[in-house]
Design an enzyme around this catalytic site. Structure first.
Site, PDB file in Angstrom:
ATOM      1  N   HIS A   1     -28.826 -16.966  23.825  1.00 59.19           N
ATOM      2  CA  HIS A   1     -27.891 -16.820  24.940  1.00 59.19           C
ATOM      3  C   HIS A   1     -27.144 -18.117  25.250  1.00 59.19           C
ATOM      4  CE1 HIS A   1     -29.690 -12.967  25.369  1.00 59.19           C
ATOM      5  NE2 HIS A   1     -29.044 -12.701  26.496  1.00 59.19           N
TER       6      HIS A   1
ATOM      7  N   GLU B   1     -18.287  -4.887  24.075  1.00 61.90           N
ATOM      8  CA  GLU B   1     -17.428  -6.074  24.192  1.00 61.90           C
ATOM      9  C   GLU B   1     -16.211  -6.014  23.283  1.00 61.90           C
ATOM     10  OE1 GLU B   1     -20.707  -6.198  23.541  1.00 61.90           O
ATOM     11  OE2 GLU B   1     -21.593  -7.043  25.365  1.00 61.90           O
TER      12      GLU B   1
ATOM     13  N   HIS C   1      -4.225   3.216  -3.109  1.00 65.48           N
ATOM     14  CA  HIS C   1      -4.325   2.518  -1.823  1.00 65.48           C
ATOM     15  C   HIS C   1      -3.542   1.216  -1.828  1.00 65.48           C
ATOM     16  CE1 HIS C   1      -6.203   0.470   1.649  1.00 65.48           C
ATOM     17  NE2 HIS C   1      -6.177  -0.576   0.849  1.00 65.48           N
TER      18      HIS C   1
ATOM     19  N   HIS D   1       0.837  -1.198   0.000  1.00 63.58           N
ATOM     20  CA  HIS D   1       0.000   0.000   0.000  1.00 63.58           C
ATOM     21  C   HIS D   1       0.868   1.242   0.000  1.00 63.58           C
ATOM     22  CE1 HIS D   1      -2.158  -3.378   1.759  1.00 63.58           C
ATOM     23  NE2 HIS D   1      -3.257  -2.848   1.268  1.00 63.58           N
TER      24      HIS D   1
HETATM   25  C1  LIG Z   1     -11.624  -5.151   9.705  1.00 62.81           C
HETATM   26  C2  LIG Z   1     -11.056  -4.957   8.354  1.00 62.81           C
HETATM   27  N1  LIG Z   1     -11.886  -4.989   7.303  1.00 62.81           N
HETATM   28  C3  LIG Z   1     -11.393  -4.868   6.055  1.00 62.81           C
HETATM   29  C4  LIG Z   1     -10.055  -4.726   5.850  1.00 62.81           C
HETATM   30  C5  LIG Z   1      -9.511  -4.641   4.443  1.00 62.81           C
HETATM   31  N2  LIG Z   1      -9.060  -3.283   4.160  1.00 62.81           N
HETATM   32  C6  LIG Z   1      -7.778  -2.929   4.275  1.00 62.81           C
HETATM   33  S1  LIG Z   1      -7.527  -1.320   3.967  1.00 62.81           S
HETATM   34  C7  LIG Z   1      -9.163  -1.073   3.629  1.00 62.81           C
HETATM   35  C8  LIG Z   1      -9.657   0.295   3.242  1.00 62.81           C
HETATM   36  C9  LIG Z   1      -9.270   1.238   4.271  1.00 62.81           C
HETATM   37  O1  LIG Z   1      -9.524   2.529   3.888  1.00 62.81           O
HETATM   38  P1  LIG Z   1      -8.818   3.673   4.707  1.00 62.81           P
HETATM   39  O2  LIG Z   1      -8.786   3.329   6.118  1.00 62.81           O
HETATM   40  O3  LIG Z   1      -9.450   4.930   4.310  1.00 62.81           O
HETATM   41  O4  LIG Z   1      -7.328   3.580   4.214  1.00 62.81           O
HETATM   42  P2  LIG Z   1      -6.599   4.395   3.076  1.00 62.81           P
HETATM   43  O5  LIG Z   1      -6.883   3.701   1.793  1.00 62.81           O
HETATM   44  O6  LIG Z   1      -7.100   5.767   3.100  1.00 62.81           O
HETATM   45  O7  LIG Z   1      -5.203   4.254   3.499  1.00 62.81           O
HETATM   46  C10 LIG Z   1      -9.880  -2.239   3.784  1.00 62.81           C
HETATM   47  C11 LIG Z   1     -11.322  -2.360   3.558  1.00 62.81           C
HETATM   48  C12 LIG Z   1      -9.221  -4.699   6.983  1.00 62.81           C
HETATM   49  N3  LIG Z   1      -7.913  -4.581   6.892  1.00 62.81           N
HETATM   50  N4  LIG Z   1      -9.757  -4.800   8.210  1.00 62.81           N
END
Ligand SMILES: Cc1ncc(C[n+]2csc(CCOP(=O)(O)OP(=O)(O)O)c2C)c(N)n1
Ligand SMILES: [Mg+2]
Length: 694
Positions: free
Chosen positions: A499, A438, A286, A38
């Site tokens: 539950h 939680e 990204h 990234h």
């Molecule tokens: C809980 C979770 N869901 C999905 C992902 C997959 N994922 C990685 S980065 C991303 C997008 C994140 O967007 P943002 O936080 O705005 O990051 P940017 O591209 O701006 O760096 C996703 C969906 C993850 N790492 N964790």
């Protein structure tokens, strides 16, 4: 730009930019080399991370585990190259499992060249325990920011307990960086709400407001007013409109440091893929390498040598050494002097701090642990647990925790004099009130563990589902977090299937490195805690009954200390020569004992194995395991009020498992036990069937 003679002639702004662009280009080159990763967010956030590290943080790269260091959490873990770059450029040193400095860098340039390759310290996402200088593992979005709340609670608690007039032993801050993804995840909201309630003014989140996530612009799914939301929680909300303006960023961070009584949230308007002519502000920036041609154009826009790879220009290492390096070393030396005189004045408190840092237990940590007399009416697992917790929390000063609003049911309230509630006005309290949150609770417990406190969280076992992502991370990070889960099976009777846990044991047993314990009676509860408290690098979950379980007569049956082996022979056939083995955990152990006695009366040589923990049993020698479950005895019955999934490993393919294959039902417990076959006669019948005697 010359890379050799420029450094001494540069203005401050020029050297700042040189450092920022070094972070950017290392990130670009590493992602390109790996053909994965990234690049865009490191390109956008390099000025932020540079400013936090080089201008603000008190962190000594020579000693990345110095207890009073500021913490940095990269919650948007996919931007890991930010962290690898800065750990490399600051020459942060590696520390091993024994907390010894190894005299070698935590992240080398070679690691960065080998970004995302096997054995490289520069892994895909930040990995705690694996790379010194990483304060917590991140990648599952939202976990990092929530964990940072645990770190902030820990700092407040440590300060309340150990700071003395003239001795600010703990006064560090916690910085967390997060993106749109973290903002969307529910766990961040839970944690943010609690952080403001607790007035955690040692906590600063910086939100990378770049409007981009994987699927494109955030306008497709995320249009809320984040600033108003955080104002609503009670945070101090600041905005920096230009992510390249390091002075404004520094100013906002200074405002954070002056703000008392509430955490600070800095919205940073940034551009993902900054400087890339065709990728800036796009979702492609990204998660895709820029490509060689775009890299050349981007480097040109930075005024960087277009064909240079993994370049660290002259002056960059020196500038980090003169910034965070000098500030951190100075702060640590001052602190060490302070701590030496603290030690002379408050030797006991100093000794506690030192023990805690090494994750050791204080002397006599287990004194006064209860021993429960035999009692056929018995005691609920949760009840016994409550008694043990109240002893442990008195013996171990840095042991604290609470429940997600189920304290009275979980029996986790610490009721001894002086235990107190952790609140903004009483940050030395040992009872944490997580509220009905939680998921954040799980991450907060991890934050406490990362801060070397011994923390626990509690809820009903069914809601372990809501904690699971954090439990998984505690196992991955090798943290001794503790989770107390009560109402472990159908004891919740009338509440019904919503539950009644079914698949939870199987699912948690599947997490590598997690210790799962389901004790059979009050004394097994004590022994479970005795085992858990000694863990240094493993999390544990304790699965406890709501209803009373008979307290077994340990004169008649084997000692509960067998819990330390995960499974043990509780009651045996005459002469220790069983023809059938009944294996059970938790509430089903006394059921197995009843069946066993019926079988003995009929002349059938049965053995009862109490198996509170698969994980611990699997760690025992083959010899021990064979002594408990002799391979030649093939007639086996396992009984557990949970999914049958996985029990074949102990009963074999021909064995019988009395467990759950469906969800439960809403009815009094007795009726449920009958309906689902958890009665002595059912176990007796299964044993006979195993022996071919109907
Ligand atoms: C809980 C979770 N869901 C999905 C992902 C997959 N994922 C990685 S980065 C991303 C997008 C994140 O967007 P943002 O936080 O705005 O990051 P940017 O591209 O701006 O760096 C996703 C969906 C993850 N790492 N964790
Ligand atoms: Mg984004």
């Amino acid at each position: 730009m010359s890379t050799t003679q420029a450094a001494p002639l540069m203005t401050n702004a020029e050297i700042d930019l040189l450092c920022v662009n070094t972070i950017r280009t290392l990130s670009i080159d590493a992602v390109q080399q790996a053909k994965s990763g990234h690049p865009g967010t490191p390109m956008g956030l390099a000025p932020l991370v540079y400013t936090i590290w080089n201008r603000i943080m008190r962190f000594d790269p020579q000693d990345p585990i110095w207890p009073n260091r500021d913490r940095f959490v990269l919650s948007n873990g996919h931007a890991s190259m930010l962290l690898w770059s800065v750990l490399h450029l600051t020459k942060t040193q590696a520390v091993n499992d024994e907390y010894e400095r190894l005299g070698q860098p935590s992240v080398t340039l070679e690691d960065i060249r080998r970004f995302r390759q096997l054995g490289s310290k520069a892994a895909g996402h930040p990995e705690y325990h694996w790379v010194s200088g990483v304060e917590t593992t991140t990648g599952p979005l939202g976990q990092g920011v929530a964990t940072s709340v645990g770190m902030a609670i820990a700092q407040k608690w440590l300060a309340a307990h150990y700071n003395m007039p003239g001795f600010e032993i703990f006064d560090y801050n916690i910085y967390a960086v997060c993106g749109d993804g973290c903002m969307m995840e529910g766990i961040a909201s839970e944690a943010a709400s609690l952080a403001a309630h607790l007035g955690l003014d040692n906590l600063c989140w910086v939100y990378d407001n770049n409007h981009i996530t994987i699927e494109g612009n955030t306008r497709i799914a995320f249009t809320e007013d984040v600033a108003t939301r955080f104002l609503g929680y009670g945070w101090n909300v600041l905005r920096v409109g230009d992510a390249n303006d390091t002075d404004r960023i520094e100013h906002a961070l200074e405002t954070f440091r002056k703000t008392k009584g509430r955490p600070t949230f800095i919205i940073l308007d940034s551009h993902i893929g900054y400087g890339s002519p065709h990728r800036q502000d796009t979702a492609e920036a990204h998660g895709e390498p820029l490509g060689e041609e775009e890299i050349r154009l981007t480097k040109r826009s930075y005024g960087w040598p277009e064909d240079a790879k993994f370049l660290v220009p002259d002056g960059v290492y020196d500038h980090f050494a003169a910034g965070v390096g000098a500030r951190g070393a100075n702060a640590r030396h001052e602190w060490t002097k302070l701590f030496d005189s603290y030690k002379a004045t408050y030797p006991e408190l100093a000794a506690q701090i030192e023990q805690m840092q090494r994750r050791e237990l204080p002397a006599e940590w287990d004194r006064n642990l209860p021993v429960f007399p035999a009692d056929s009416k018995g005691m609920a697992g949760r009840e016994a647990s409550g008694k043990v917790l109240n002893v442990l929390a008195q013996n171990i000063p840095w042991f604290l925790g609470g429940s997600a609003d189920l304290g009275p049911s979980n029996k986790t309230l610490l009721t001894f004099e002086g235990a107190g509630d952790f609140q903004a006005i009483s940050p030395g309290g040992k009872n944490l009130h997580y509220g009905v949150r939680e998921h954040a609770m799980g991450a907060i417990v991890n934050g406490l563990s990362l801060s070397k406190l011994r923390g626990f969280g509690a809820t009903f076992f069914i809601f372990s589902d809501y904690v699971r992502p954090a439990i998984r991370l505690s196992a991955l990070m090798e943290l001794p977090s503790i989770f107390v889960f009560t109402h472990d099976a159908m004891g919740d009777g009338e509440d019904g299937p919503t539950h009644q846990p079914v698949e939870h044991l199987a699912s948690l047993r599947a997490i590598p490195g997690l210790v799962t314990l389901r004790p059979a009676d009050a004394n097994e509860v004590v022994e479970s805690y005795r085992y858990i408290m000694r863990l240094h690098h493993k999390p544990a979950i304790l699965v406890l009954s709501r209803q009373p379980l008979p307290t077994l007569d340990r004169n008649k049956f084997a000692s509960a200390s067998g819990v330390a082996h995960g499974a043990y022979v509780l009651a045996d056939a005459p002469g220790g020569n069983p023809e059938v083995i009944l294996i059970a955990s938790g509430s089903e152990v006394s059921l197995a004992v009843d069946a066993h006695e019926k079988l003995l009366a009929e002349g059938i040589r049965s053995r009862v194995v109490s198996m509170p923990s698969w994980d611990i049993f699997d760690l025992q020698t083959q010899e021990y395991r064979d002594s408990v479950l002799p391979p030649k005895v093939k007639a086996r019955v396992a009984v557990e009020q949970a999914s049958t999934f996985g029990w074949e490993r102990y009963v074999g393919t021909s064995g019988r498992v009395i467990g759950m294959k469906t969800f439960g039902a809403s009815a009094p417990l007795k009726e449920l036990q009958r309906k689902f076959g958890f009665e002595p006669d059912g176990v007796v019948a299964a044993a006979k069937e195993q022996l071919g005697r109907e």
